[in-house]
Design an enzyme around this catalytic site. Structure first.
Site, PDB file in Angstrom:
ATOM      1  N   ASN A  73       0.829  -1.210   0.000  1.00 38.56           N
ATOM      2  CA  ASN A  73       0.000   0.000   0.000  1.00 38.56           C
ATOM      3  C   ASN A  73       0.856   1.248   0.000  1.00 38.56           C
ATOM      4  O   ASN A  73       2.002   1.245   0.461  1.00 38.56           O
ATOM      5  CB  ASN A  73      -0.931   0.001   1.208  1.00 38.56           C
ATOM      6  CG  ASN A  73      -0.251   0.543   2.438  1.00 38.56           C
ATOM      7  OD1 ASN A  73      -0.333   1.728   2.723  1.00 38.56           O
ATOM      8  ND2 ASN A  73       0.449  -0.319   3.174  1.00 38.56           N
ATOM      9  N   PHE A 133       7.341   4.714  13.836  1.00 39.97           N
ATOM     10  CA  PHE A 133       8.680   4.926  13.270  1.00 39.97           C
ATOM     11  C   PHE A 133       8.900   3.952  12.108  1.00 39.97           C
ATOM     12  O   PHE A 133      10.024   3.555  11.830  1.00 39.97           O
ATOM     13  CB  PHE A 133       9.764   4.661  14.330  1.00 39.97           C
ATOM     14  CG  PHE A 133       9.789   5.639  15.462  1.00 39.97           C
ATOM     15  CD1 PHE A 133       9.120   6.863  15.367  1.00 39.97           C
ATOM     16  CD2 PHE A 133      10.497   5.355  16.628  1.00 39.97           C
ATOM     17  CE1 PHE A 133       9.156   7.770  16.426  1.00 39.97           C
ATOM     18  CE2 PHE A 133      10.539   6.259  17.679  1.00 39.97           C
ATOM     19  CZ  PHE A 133       9.868   7.471  17.592  1.00 39.97           C
ATOM     20  N   CYS A 135       6.489   3.645   8.990  1.00 43.02           N
ATOM     21  CA  CYS A 135       5.853   3.821   7.678  1.00 43.02           C
ATOM     22  C   CYS A 135       6.913   4.076   6.609  1.00 43.02           C
ATOM     23  O   CYS A 135       7.673   5.038   6.712  1.00 43.02           O
ATOM     24  CB  CYS A 135       4.860   4.976   7.723  1.00 43.02           C
ATOM     25  SG  CYS A 135       4.094   5.255   6.122  1.00 43.02           S
ATOM     26  N   ASN A 200       6.612  -3.139  10.914  1.00 44.96           N
ATOM     27  CA  ASN A 200       5.871  -2.317   9.981  1.00 44.96           C
ATOM     28  C   ASN A 200       6.068  -2.933   8.595  1.00 44.96           C
ATOM     29  O   ASN A 200       6.703  -3.966   8.457  1.00 44.96           O
ATOM     30  CB  ASN A 200       6.376  -0.869  10.044  1.00 44.96           C
ATOM     31  CG  ASN A 200       5.288   0.115   9.621  1.00 44.96           C
ATOM     32  OD1 ASN A 200       4.709  -0.041   8.549  1.00 44.96           O
ATOM     33  ND2 ASN A 200       5.003   1.092  10.448  1.00 44.96           N
ATOM     34  N   CYS A 348       4.103 -39.414  -7.890  1.00 47.75           N
ATOM     35  CA  CYS A 348       4.234 -38.216  -8.722  1.00 47.75           C
ATOM     36  C   CYS A 348       5.700 -38.003  -9.071  1.00 47.75           C
ATOM     37  O   CYS A 348       6.022 -37.308 -10.022  1.00 47.75           O
ATOM     38  CB  CYS A 348       3.668 -36.995  -8.001  1.00 47.75           C
ATOM     39  SG  CYS A 348       4.630 -36.506  -6.559  1.00 47.75           S
ATOM     40  N   CYS A 393      13.134 -33.245  -0.438  1.00 47.83           N
ATOM     41  CA  CYS A 393      12.135 -34.182  -0.964  1.00 47.83           C
ATOM     42  C   CYS A 393      10.841 -34.113  -0.168  1.00 47.83           C
ATOM     43  O   CYS A 393       9.746 -34.093  -0.745  1.00 47.83           O
ATOM     44  CB  CYS A 393      12.686 -35.603  -0.993  1.00 47.83           C
ATOM     45  SG  CYS A 393      13.343 -36.158   0.588  1.00 47.83           S
ATOM     46  N   CYS A 397       7.017 -33.061  -1.554  1.00 46.20           N
ATOM     47  CA  CYS A 397       6.036 -34.153  -1.581  1.00 46.20           C
ATOM     48  C   CYS A 397       4.634 -33.610  -1.316  1.00 46.20           C
ATOM     49  O   CYS A 397       4.402 -32.924  -0.323  1.00 46.20           O
ATOM     50  CB  CYS A 397       6.387 -35.206  -0.535  1.00 46.20           C
ATOM     51  SG  CYS A 397       5.192 -36.560  -0.480  1.00 46.20           S
TER      52      CYS A 397
END
Lengths: 445, 465
Positions: A73, A133, A135, A200, A348, A393, A397
């Site tokens: 933002n 302190f 932003c 922050n 897989c 691994c 998985c």
């Protein structure tokens, strides 16, 4: 039912869940609605210096169909008149005397300005202050927010100014946009702060549009850095929290910490508290789902506490802090290998390709069939003697509890790196290192 | 009510005739497709890919959908299977790729067919063409029969630089994709778009040309370096019971074809329909009849549920469509009144000892005759073998196997210039579009090897580009 209430350097709250100083805590309407739904406290959206906002203010990281795993933002501190904010703070405090209301403040770097806003705000009856302190956008360019938090001397100086006049507890909110967050944390401690809060938001550019080449968020064709938050930042927040909470100076001072950065569920909250947070603050999750998520947070944490036999939050706050350590103090003799449960394996073979392409080539694809009747798909099988125990691994998985890392005893000495180089400084040379490996039964090829 | 709110109509009688003949599965939205694609585990050496007769690199095409590279996804599919849009709709995925998906056992397999449709439709709607004709190599090939096998073979050969002419006896090419797949599984446009793509590769398609009538194999052999025979199979055979010539007795394939070529509101159907047979075409006929508006549709099959040749998912679909089944029932006579079908006389059957096919042989139950009233009877008991064409081929030394054209693993016949593929060679195994497509690819690679000396793997690789 376990007792979820907390006492944060004198600020009392029915539970540890606070709204972070952000858009969800922008007005008396929102804060009171949140309290009605169960939130224990709110850090009011920062008041102070006059500002003007821009559109658009948000950018998001969406991943594989999940929206907002990260939120950026460029909205500034409250753009509503200070008088109005103060009036609504007083009203909310009157209506919810047992909930925590903390006023977040930020003004230019002048002693008079800070002390004046502290005095004005205290008259509303709020429970404490949070000094913003942190932003990292808009305000920092004007010498406020993270511009203060990034210089420990400023952090200490302004904290001292505030402490001179404040009669209520003062929390210093730290920015993650520093090389070592412990330094501003210690500065706040030296300045006399009653508590800390972190993190922050993190400096970020969210993305670039492949068609228009514009940045995200897009402010009339231009974009720049904004503050990054949401589930994606949680690991960074946990690290910074653990670094501050485990710091001997902070630990000895017993300064309480309000943790935030990606808290979305009760599980996240518990993790922050295990690493030393007394309260947790939430913003992005509320921006995504609304205040109603708190019901599950309260219930989930209560159930978990009950299950674990914890009666109060203090029973588990900081419980994992003794485990916070450094690489140099890890046990080099701890050895694990991957075990694949072929009853659960769905073949897989992602573990195979991950190990083969990106790790140490110690999973083979083998036929495990007993008869040759059916042509069977090959199975991944770990060559344990070659497995380095890296754990990749089991991370790839997709099946729960299919690959487990099993501790084995290889006869390696249980020694840490720091102990080793202290007792055998010669291992810092490759030749000596190889000789040591022979004696320690460590064979890497 | 918001303007965009459109309630889902799920009761058949709430749908218009046209709506009832839309594709059963709606297309994936972009969001659906991406979500489903992201569910794919991207297996190493994926079993879905192994299960695909044309060897489509399924994990790769799915990943490309997930990353937003839908164009690349379609290319990956079509490289292995030029009829990818048809196969996406008609493949028995439950017994092929999706059946072998590693997620099959514990959760839902990935909807590979629908994802393939999403990617191929995208390319088709955008008119994207991935392939072009190869450098002409001076060789000519004639393809007899413009179904999936013939189109696949022709397309692959064109990519390799062959001059190909496809001879098709019907008005349109595409074979069963155009005429024989029920329209709510595959609209005609999808098949014809594939035909167009093959033509754009430089393949000449001559429609309305029938072998033996309009031209002969002698002529084709004289003018071409090789021939690919992909004539498919014939119509539904006679049941060899009295009453088959009555008004109201239909050939199942003709019935399906009507829904593909005629306006839906002009198709005649009965109120009470009996379908004889229990294969996939029989199911198509029964479900079409229901969707056209038949009140009662009964499928009559002489064996039991366990032996029925239709795919299980097709059986379930028919049940859902309100089709009823009479198993262990054999028609013995079609009854008529004023020359029109009035009912079908059946006998009950019992299962005896296994026959040559390994299935238990149905035997009559004595004195069990009964009549099923109906005003339409559709027979769908298989397809006759193409005896006529085969008899034209025997003088060239072509051999047969159980009435089908005999080929080796490279789809070569006993005659060095004649190759064959598709349903007309399927003496064993299941006849399916995807197998036919693969036959075309195999034959194209064999011809390239034989005629221009391109090694088979190379020919296959080139045809993959």
């Amino acid at each position: 039912m376990p007792d979820l209430s907390i006492d944060f350097c004198g600020i009392k709250s029915p539970n540890p869940f606070w709204l972070a100083s952000a858009p969800p805590a922008n007005s008396g309407y929102q804060v009171q609605k949140a309290f009605e739904q169960g939130w224990g406290g709110a850090v009011w959206k920062t008041i102070g210096a006059p500002v003007l906002n821009v559109c658009n203010r948000y950018g998001t990281m969406d991943y594989k169909g999940s929206k907002i795993i990260g939120l950026n933002n460029v909205e500034l501190i409250s753009d509503r008149p200070i008088e109005l904010n103060l009036k609504e703070m007083a009203e909310a405090k009157r209506n919810f005397p047992h909930h925590a209301i903390v006023a977040s403040i930020m003004v230019e770097s002048k002693k008079e300005a800070w002390q004046e806003i502290v005095k004005r705000t205290e008259q509303t009856g709020i429970d404490g202050f949070e000094l913003n302190f942190g932003c990292p956008h808009g305000m920092s360019e004007r010498g406020m927010g993270s511009a203060m938090g990034q210089v420990p001397e400023y952090t200490r100086m302004v904290t001292e100014w505030v402490m001179e006049v404040a009669t209520k507890p003062v929390i210093v909110k730290l920015t993650p946009n520093v090389t070592d967050i412990v330094l501003p944390a210690r500065a706040a401690l030296l300045g006399g702060a009653s508590g800390l809060s972190l993190i922050n938001t993190i400096n970020s550019v969210m993305g670039v549009d492949l068609d228009t080449f514009e940045l995200q968020p897009n402010v009339g064709g231009k974009g720049g850095h904004g503050g990054y938050a949401g589930p994606a930042v949680k690991p960074i927040a946990l690290h910074l929290l653990s670094a501050v909470a485990a710091d001997p100076d902070i630990l000895n001072s017993r300064l309480p910490i309000s943790g935030m950065g990606g808290v979305e569920t009760w599980r996240d909250a518990v993790e922050f508290m295990l690493l030393g947070a007394t309260s947790v603050q939430v913003c992005t999750a509320v921006m995504h789902w609304g205040f109603r998520i708190v019901e599950d947070m309260i219930e989930g944490m209560s159930n978990w506490m009950e299950e674990k036999g914890f009666e109060t939050c203090n029973d588990f706050i900081g419980k994992s802090l003794p485990r916070v350590s450094n690489f140099g103090d890890f046990d080099l003799g701890f050895q694990s290998v991957a075990r694949i449960n072929h009853d659960k394996c769905i073949q897989c073979n992602l573990c195979y390709i991950a190990c083969n392409d990106a790790a140490h080539q110690c999973i083979d694809l083998k036929s495990l069939q007993i008869t040759d009747e059916a042509k069977e798909r090959l199975w991944p099988v770990v060559r344990e003697e070659d497995c380095v125990g890296c754990d990749l691994c089991s991370r790839v998985c997709p099946v729960d509890d299919c690959i487990t890392m099993v501790e084995i005893d290889t006869g390696r000495p249980h020694i840490t790196w720091n102990e080793l180089v202290k007792s055998k400084p010669e291992v810092l040379e490759w030749e000596e290192m190889e000789a040591y490996r022979e004696t320690a039964n460590i064979h890497i090829h | 009510m918001a303007e965009h709110y459109k309630p889902t109509k799920y009761k058949a009688w709430e749908l218009t005739l046209e709506e009832r003949f839309q594709e059963v599965y709606p297309p994936f939205s972009q969001r659906d497709a991406v979500l489903e694609a992201n569910r794919c585990l991207y297996c190493h050496d994926a079993p879905c890919m192994v299960a695909c007769p044309t060897g489509i690199d399924i994990p790769t095409f799915i990943r490309k959908i997930a990353t937003g590279n839908v164009k690349g996804s379609a290319k990956t599919i079509l490289e292995s299977n030029l009829m990818g849009a048809t196969c996406a709709r008609v493949c028995p995925v439950q017994v092929l790729c999706e059946g072998d998906c590693v997620l099959h056992a514990d959760e839902k397999p990935i909807a590979i067919g629908r994802l393939q449709r999403y990617a191929t439709d995208y390319a088709n709607e955008k008119g994207i063409r991935f392939f072009k004709a190869g450098q002409p190599n001076g060789k000519k090939v004639a393809v007899v029969g413009g179904g999936p096998a013939g189109l696949s073979c022709g397309g692959e050969l064109a990519k390799l630089g062959f001059a190909v002419t496809i001879y098709e006896k019907k008005v349109w090419a595409g074979g069963l994709s155009t005429y024989g797949i029920v329209v709510f599984r595959e609209p005609v446009e999808v098949s014809l778009a594939e035909v167009k793509m093959i033509e754009e590769l430089g393949v000449t398609i001559r429609n309305g040309i029938e072998i033996g009538k309009d031209l002969t194999f002698e002529e084709l052999l004289a003018e071409n370096d090789a021939i690919f025979v992909s004539i498919g199979l014939g119509n539904v055979p006679e049941m060899e019971i009295p009453g088959e010539d009555l008004d109201g007795v239909h050939d199942g394939l003709d019935f399906v074809e009507e829904t593909k070529t005629e306006a839906l509101n002009t198709i005649k159907f009965g109120k009470r329909v009996c379908v004889v047979g229990a294969g996939n075409t029989a199911i198509d006929c029964a479900t079409i009849a229901r969707r056209l508006g038949a009140e009662r549709v009964t499928m009559i099959y002489r064996r039991s549920e366990a032996e029925m040749p239709a795919y299980h998912f097709e059986y379930e679909f028919a049940l859902k469509e309100g089709v009823s089944f009479m198993f262990l029932t054999q028609p013995v006579e079609i009854l008529g009144k004023d020359g029109k079908v009035h009912g079908v006389k059946c006998v009950r059957m019992d299962l005896g000892q296994p026959d040559a096919s390994g299935r238990r042989r149905p035997v009559h139950v004595p004195d069990s005759e009964f009549v099923v009233p109906c005003d339409m009877l559709i027979k769908a008991i298989g397809q006759v073998k193409p005896e006529g064409v085969i008899s034209m081929l025997t003088p060239f030394g072509i051999e047969t196997e159980k009435g089908y054209i005999k080929v080796d693993e490279h789809n070569r016949t006993a005659h060095s210039k004649i190759f064959a593929g598709g349903d007309c060679i399927r003496s064993h195994g299941e006849a399916s579009t995807v197998m036919a497509v693969q036959d075309g690819k195999i034959a194209a690679a064999s011809m390239a090897e034989q005629l221009v000396g391109v090694a088979r793997p190379l020919a296959e690789a080139v045809s993959k580009r």
